[in-house]
Design a protein around this motif. Sequence first.
Motif, PDB file in Angstrom:
ATOM      1  N   GLN A 155       0.819  -1.215   0.000  1.00 54.28           N
ATOM      2  CA  GLN A 155       0.000   0.000   0.000  1.00 54.28           C
ATOM      3  C   GLN A 155       0.851   1.262   0.000  1.00 54.28           C
ATOM      4  OE1 GLN A 155      -2.740  -0.741   3.250  1.00 54.28           O
ATOM      5  NE2 GLN A 155      -4.030  -1.977   1.903  1.00 54.28           N
ATOM      6  N   GLN A 156       1.704   1.381  -1.013  1.00 52.53           N
ATOM      7  CA  GLN A 156       2.607   2.520  -1.131  1.00 52.53           C
ATOM      8  C   GLN A 156       2.062   3.645  -2.005  1.00 52.53           C
ATOM      9  OE1 GLN A 156       5.512  -0.471  -2.475  1.00 52.53           O
ATOM     10  NE2 GLN A 156       7.000   0.632  -1.222  1.00 52.53           N
ATOM     11  N   CYS A 157       0.965   3.427  -2.717  1.00 49.52           N
ATOM     12  CA  CYS A 157       0.462   4.420  -3.667  1.00 49.52           C
ATOM     13  C   CYS A 157      -0.456   5.439  -2.991  1.00 49.52           C
ATOM     14  CB  CYS A 157      -0.297   3.734  -4.798  1.00 49.52           C
ATOM     15  SG  CYS A 157       0.715   2.615  -5.788  1.00 49.52           S
ATOM     16  N   THR A 158      -0.312   6.692  -3.398  1.00 52.32           N
ATOM     17  CA  THR A 158      -1.188   7.754  -2.911  1.00 52.32           C
ATOM     18  C   THR A 158      -1.718   8.551  -4.102  1.00 52.32           C
ATOM     19  OG1 THR A 158       0.705   9.225  -2.615  1.00 52.32           O
ATOM     20  CG2 THR A 158      -0.039   8.017  -0.676  1.00 52.32           C
ATOM     21  N   PRO A 159      -3.009   8.890  -4.083  1.00 53.90           N
ATOM     22  CA  PRO A 159      -3.572   9.685  -5.176  1.00 53.90           C
ATOM     23  C   PRO A 159      -2.993  11.105  -5.181  1.00 53.90           C
ATOM     24  CG  PRO A 159      -5.301   8.558  -3.951  1.00 53.90           C
ATOM     25  CD  PRO A 159      -4.031   8.418  -3.160  1.00 53.90           C
ATOM     26  N   GLU A 160      -2.493  11.529  -6.337  1.00 52.64           N
ATOM     27  CA  GLU A 160      -2.059  12.914  -6.530  1.00 52.64           C
ATOM     28  C   GLU A 160      -3.200  13.728  -7.125  1.00 52.64           C
ATOM     29  OE1 GLU A 160       1.405  12.664  -9.040  1.00 52.64           O
ATOM     30  OE2 GLU A 160       2.740  12.555  -7.313  1.00 52.64           O
ATOM     31  N   GLN A 161      -3.963  13.098  -8.007  1.00 53.21           N
ATOM     32  CA  GLN A 161      -5.143  13.709  -8.617  1.00 53.21           C
ATOM     33  C   GLN A 161      -6.227  12.643  -8.668  1.00 53.21           C
ATOM     34  OE1 GLN A 161      -4.336  15.235 -12.532  1.00 53.21           O
ATOM     35  NE2 GLN A 161      -2.386  16.108 -11.907  1.00 53.21           N
ATOM     36  N   SER A 162      -7.470  13.077  -8.509  1.00 52.35           N
ATOM     37  CA  SER A 162      -8.574  12.136  -8.549  1.00 52.35           C
ATOM     38  C   SER A 162      -9.831  12.872  -8.975  1.00 52.35           C
ATOM     39  CB  SER A 162      -8.750  11.531  -7.155  1.00 52.35           C
ATOM     40  OG  SER A 162      -9.342  10.290  -7.214  1.00 52.35           O
ATOM     41  N   HIS A 163     -10.527  12.320  -9.958  1.00 61.90           N
ATOM     42  CA  HIS A 163     -11.762  12.922 -10.455  1.00 61.90           C
ATOM     43  C   HIS A 163     -12.837  11.843 -10.518  1.00 61.90           C
ATOM     44  CE1 HIS A 163      -9.412  16.421 -11.602  1.00 61.90           C
ATOM     45  NE2 HIS A 163      -8.544  15.588 -12.137  1.00 61.90           N
ATOM     46  N   VAL A 164     -14.011  12.149  -9.971  1.00 61.01           N
ATOM     47  CA  VAL A 164     -15.141  11.233 -10.012  1.00 61.01           C
ATOM     48  C   VAL A 164     -16.226  11.909 -10.833  1.00 61.01           C
ATOM     49  CG1 VAL A 164     -16.881   9.998  -8.654  1.00 61.01           C
ATOM     50  CG2 VAL A 164     -14.550  10.278  -7.751  1.00 61.01           C
ATOM     51  N   LEU A 165     -16.647  11.228 -11.889  1.00 64.41           N
ATOM     52  CA  LEU A 165     -17.647  11.767 -12.810  1.00 64.41           C
ATOM     53  C   LEU A 165     -18.842  10.837 -12.852  1.00 64.41           C
ATOM     54  CD1 LEU A 165     -15.003  12.370 -15.584  1.00 64.41           C
ATOM     55  CD2 LEU A 165     -15.997  14.148 -14.153  1.00 64.41           C
ATOM     56  N   THR A 166     -20.046  11.402 -12.710  1.00 63.66           N
ATOM     57  CA  THR A 166     -21.254  10.591 -12.792  1.00 63.66           C
ATOM     58  C   THR A 166     -22.008  10.931 -14.063  1.00 63.66           C
ATOM     59  OG1 THR A 166     -22.642  12.177 -11.610  1.00 63.66           O
ATOM     60  CG2 THR A 166     -21.470  10.543 -10.276  1.00 63.66           C
ATOM     61  N   SER A 167     -22.952  10.062 -14.443  1.00 67.40           N
ATOM     62  CA  SER A 167     -23.760  10.277 -15.638  1.00 67.40           C
ATOM     63  C   SER A 167     -24.880  11.286 -15.393  1.00 67.40           C
ATOM     64  CB  SER A 167     -24.426   8.980 -16.091  1.00 67.40           C
ATOM     65  OG  SER A 167     -23.563   7.931 -16.138  1.00 67.40           O
ATOM     66  N   TRP A 168     -25.101  11.646 -14.158  1.00 66.57           N
ATOM     67  CA  TRP A 168     -26.149  12.601 -13.858  1.00 66.57           C
ATOM     68  C   TRP A 168     -25.526  13.845 -13.245  1.00 66.57           C
ATOM     69  CZ3 TRP A 168     -26.106   7.810 -11.203  1.00 66.57           C
ATOM     70  CH2 TRP A 168     -25.614   7.865  -9.910  1.00 66.57           C
ATOM     71  N   ASN A 169     -26.219  14.945 -13.336  1.00 67.67           N
ATOM     72  CA  ASN A 169     -25.745  16.171 -12.707  1.00 67.67           C
ATOM     73  C   ASN A 169     -25.977  16.064 -11.217  1.00 67.67           C
ATOM     74  OD1 ASN A 169     -24.575  18.041 -14.368  1.00 67.67           O
ATOM     75  ND2 ASN A 169     -26.524  18.826 -15.130  1.00 67.67           N
ATOM     76  N   ASP A 170     -24.887  16.068 -10.452  1.00 70.56           N
ATOM     77  CA  ASP A 170     -25.008  15.950  -9.012  1.00 70.56           C
ATOM     78  C   ASP A 170     -23.960  16.833  -8.369  1.00 70.56           C
ATOM     79  OD1 ASP A 170     -24.214  14.594  -6.291  1.00 70.56           O
ATOM     80  OD2 ASP A 170     -26.226  13.912  -6.800  1.00 70.56           O
ATOM     81  N   GLN A 171     -24.314  17.433  -7.266  1.00 76.38           N
ATOM     82  CA  GLN A 171     -23.401  18.352  -6.590  1.00 76.38           C
ATOM     83  C   GLN A 171     -22.153  17.657  -6.077  1.00 76.38           C
ATOM     84  OE1 GLN A 171     -26.415  19.350  -3.913  1.00 76.38           O
ATOM     85  NE2 GLN A 171     -25.737  18.010  -2.262  1.00 76.38           N
ATOM     86  N   HIS A 172     -22.166  16.324  -5.957  1.00 79.48           N
ATOM     87  CA  HIS A 172     -21.023  15.601  -5.410  1.00 79.48           C
ATOM     88  C   HIS A 172     -20.001  15.228  -6.462  1.00 79.48           C
ATOM     89  CE1 HIS A 172     -23.285  15.393  -1.767  1.00 79.48           C
ATOM     90  NE2 HIS A 172     -24.294  14.926  -2.449  1.00 79.48           N
ATOM     91  N   ALA A 173     -20.373  15.312  -7.723  1.00 80.57           N
ATOM     92  CA  ALA A 173     -19.461  14.889  -8.786  1.00 80.57           C
ATOM     93  C   ALA A 173     -18.506  16.015  -9.135  1.00 80.57           C
ATOM     94  CB  ALA A 173     -20.258  14.474 -10.014  1.00 80.57           C
ATOM     95  N   ASP A 174     -17.440  15.650  -9.788  1.00 83.42           N
ATOM     96  CA  ASP A 174     -16.396  16.574 -10.213  1.00 83.42           C
ATOM     97  C   ASP A 174     -16.666  17.004 -11.647  1.00 83.42           C
ATOM     98  OD1 ASP A 174     -14.404  17.440  -8.614  1.00 83.42           O
ATOM     99  OD2 ASP A 174     -13.037  15.775  -9.019  1.00 83.42           O
ATOM    100  N   HIS A 175     -17.421  18.065 -11.871  1.00 86.74           N
ATOM    101  CA  HIS A 175     -17.758  18.450 -13.238  1.00 86.74           C
ATOM    102  C   HIS A 175     -16.826  19.519 -13.792  1.00 86.74           C
ATOM    103  CE1 HIS A 175     -21.254  15.978 -13.121  1.00 86.74           C
ATOM    104  NE2 HIS A 175     -21.650  16.556 -12.015  1.00 86.74           N
TER     105      HIS A 175
END
Length: 186
Positions: free
Chosen positions: A92-112
């Motif tokens: 478990q040596q990996c760490t996220p430097e960048q991360s984007h979560v995209l959904t098929s619907w418009n939602d305030q929680h997604a990264d648009h």
Amino acid sequence: MKFQYPITLISILTLGLYSVSTVAQQNLQAHQHGMAELQVAISGEQIDVLLLSPAYNLVGYEHPPRSAEQHQTLESAVAWLKHTALVDTPHQQCTPEQSHVLTSWNDQHADHHGHGHDHDHDSSGHSDIEIIQRLHCPGLSDINELQTELFDRFPGVEKLKAQWVSPQGQNGARLSPGKHRFQLGR
């Protein structure tokens, strides 16, 4: 649905996984619950990851969240997907430097990021979630194996079609809860 990917990820995946990603796109369009696609590009101590999954696998529904419980489920899933390496070394040596979560619907929680995409679910009522990560993995050049904890966190993911490209070549494997590691072939 169309999303814009970081230039580096597109370049790596286009060069290394062109034929494989065409198959992945066709397979995802079939939209099978329980199935997801994982594409990995390895360079030095960096891993670029693309996960494509029906929303049902990750949150248990395929429509914009309607209840407080569904909002909480989505918030929890997005937080985990943004802050946890989708693939990692056995130590478990990996760490996220960048991360984007995209959904098929418009939602305030997604990264648009204001791209103005139409994220409504398709006419069949199916919705997908895409996760794009850039991971930093110290000592990656000495590692021959990667693993994913997706099955532990998301029991709705039953099978994962993993494809990867590295300076040593490309390969793929079908992963499942009992087989969540894959050899890089170095």
